[in-house]
Design a protein around this motif. Structure first.
Motif, short mmCIF file in Angstrom:
data_model
loop_
_atom_site.label_atom_id
_atom_site.label_comp_id
_atom_site.label_asym_id
_atom_site.label_seq_id
_atom_site.Cartn_x
_atom_site.Cartn_y
_atom_site.Cartn_z
N THR A 3 0.83 -1.20 0.00
CA THR A 3 0.00 0.00 0.00
C THR A 3 0.87 1.25 0.00
O THR A 3 1.87 1.33 0.70
CB THR A 3 -0.93 0.02 1.22
N VAL A 4 0.45 2.23 -0.79
CA VAL A 4 1.21 3.47 -0.98
C VAL A 4 0.31 4.65 -0.64
O VAL A 4 -0.85 4.69 -1.07
CB VAL A 4 1.71 3.60 -2.43
N LEU A 6 0.16 8.47 -1.50
CA LEU A 6 0.71 9.48 -2.39
C LEU A 6 0.26 10.85 -1.89
O LEU A 6 -0.93 11.19 -1.98
CB LEU A 6 0.23 9.23 -3.82
N ALA A 18 -0.77 7.75 -9.66
CA ALA A 18 -1.50 6.69 -8.94
C ALA A 18 -1.96 5.60 -9.90
O ALA A 18 -1.83 4.41 -9.62
CB ALA A 18 -2.70 7.29 -8.20
N LEU A 21 1.06 3.46 -10.91
CA LEU A 21 1.50 2.57 -9.84
C LEU A 21 0.51 1.41 -9.64
O LEU A 21 0.91 0.27 -9.40
CB LEU A 21 1.66 3.35 -8.54
N GLU A 22 -0.77 1.70 -9.75
CA GLU A 22 -1.78 0.64 -9.63
C GLU A 22 -1.62 -0.37 -10.76
O GLU A 22 -1.84 -1.57 -10.57
CB GLU A 22 -3.17 1.24 -9.62
N TYR A 26 0.48 -1.97 -7.21
CA TYR A 26 0.40 -1.31 -5.91
C TYR A 26 -1.04 -0.89 -5.62
O TYR A 26 -1.82 -0.63 -6.53
CB TYR A 26 1.30 -0.08 -5.88
N THR A 27 -1.37 -0.79 -4.34
CA THR A 27 -2.62 -0.17 -3.90
C THR A 27 -2.29 1.25 -3.46
O THR A 27 -1.43 1.44 -2.59
CB THR A 27 -3.25 -0.94 -2.73
N VAL A 28 -2.94 2.25 -4.05
CA VAL A 28 -2.56 3.65 -3.83
C VAL A 28 -3.70 4.43 -3.19
O VAL A 28 -4.83 4.41 -3.68
CB VAL A 28 -2.15 4.33 -5.16
N GLU A 29 -3.39 5.09 -2.07
CA GLU A 29 -4.28 6.07 -1.46
C GLU A 29 -3.68 7.45 -1.69
O GLU A 29 -2.45 7.59 -1.79
CB GLU A 29 -4.42 5.81 0.05
N GLN A 30 -4.53 8.48 -1.77
CA GLN A 30 -4.03 9.82 -2.05
C GLN A 30 -4.40 10.79 -0.94
O GLN A 30 -5.43 10.65 -0.30
CB GLN A 30 -4.60 10.34 -3.38
#
Length: 252
Positions: A3-4, A6, A18, A21-22, A26-30
């Protein structure tokens, strides 16, 4: 799944990064502000812009490091500030790496993987799933309590599978997390390493192949019980009969 978080106030740039990266697994939260970043749930890695509207990114990095759950979180500063003085300030504030925009996605992913390896060795707890246990800090592995001698890549591969036990891990994600590449030409390398792991662990059904997707570690798989394995014959004695040898002959 890695999990990232950003932290970037430029919406267009953040959405584009994002999405990329997905696409790499990756799992991306902003988060658009420092306030939102401080309120976010714990993640594996933070990508931190310095030019935020409510707080300088260097101060935010210090705040993140002060959190009880922030000591082992990987932090990479991703910023347009390329001055040497700024780099030094950023690293001294607690960042694990400092990347200057514009940047190539491949380089960013490689840096993320390198930072994650360092933070895993630094503070990750031991992991276990069924009969298998791995310790990222000492890079040791056991199966049913017996040490298993693994190469560096074999250990990294097993650690990912144990961490995601019970879940199908796509081939692309395994390649990214262990070999830092999603190039299809390395799939054969992955297959060979999975085969070697199966042989060394010696637990039937432990690593399951999910056709067309990837691999899954099955926590319920157990080593073959010792009492089910016939003892070796002593010298000068005949070997124990096999199941086929004692089976009744079918009548004709």
């Amino acid at each position: 799944m890695i999990t990232v978080l950003l932290v970037e106030d430029d919406v267009r740039l953040a959405d584009a990064l994002a999405g990329a990266l997905e696409g790499h697994g990756y799992t991306v939260e902003q988060a658009r502000t420092a306030k939102a970043a401080l309120a976010a749930a714990p993640v594996d890695i933070v990508l931190l812009d310095l030019g935020l509207p409510d707080m300088d990114g260097i101060d935010l990095c210090r705040r993140l490091r002060e959190r009880p759950d922030g000591g082992d979180t990987a932090v990479i500063m991703v910023t347009a500030r390329g001055d040497r003085h700024e780099r030094v300030r950023g690293l001294r504030s607690g960042a694990d790496d400092y990347v200057v925009k514009p940047l190539a996605l491949e380089e960013l992913c490689a840096r993320m993987e390198a930072v994650l390896r360092r933070t895993a060795r630094r503070g990750a707890p031991a992991l276990s799933a069924g009969a298998v246990a791995v310790d990222p800090a000492t890079r040791t592995a056991t199966c049913a309590g017996v040490p298993v001698d693994l190469t560096r890549k074999e250990f990294d591969l097993l650690a990912v599978l144990v961490r995601e036990a019970g879940t199908v891990v796509p081939r692309e994600q395994l390649l990214l997390r262990v070999w830092q590449t999603a190039w299809q030409g390395t799939r054969r390398t992955l297959e060979v390493h999975v085969g070697t792991l199966r042989s060394k662990l010696g637990v039937p059904g432990l690593i399951e192949t999910v056709r067309g997707v990837g691999y899954r570690l099955v926590p319920d798989a157990r080593p073959v019980a010792a009492d089910r394995v016939p003892p070796p014959a002593r010298e000068g004695e005949p070997a124990p009969p096999t199941a086929s040898a004692v089976a009744p002959t079918a009548r004709t």
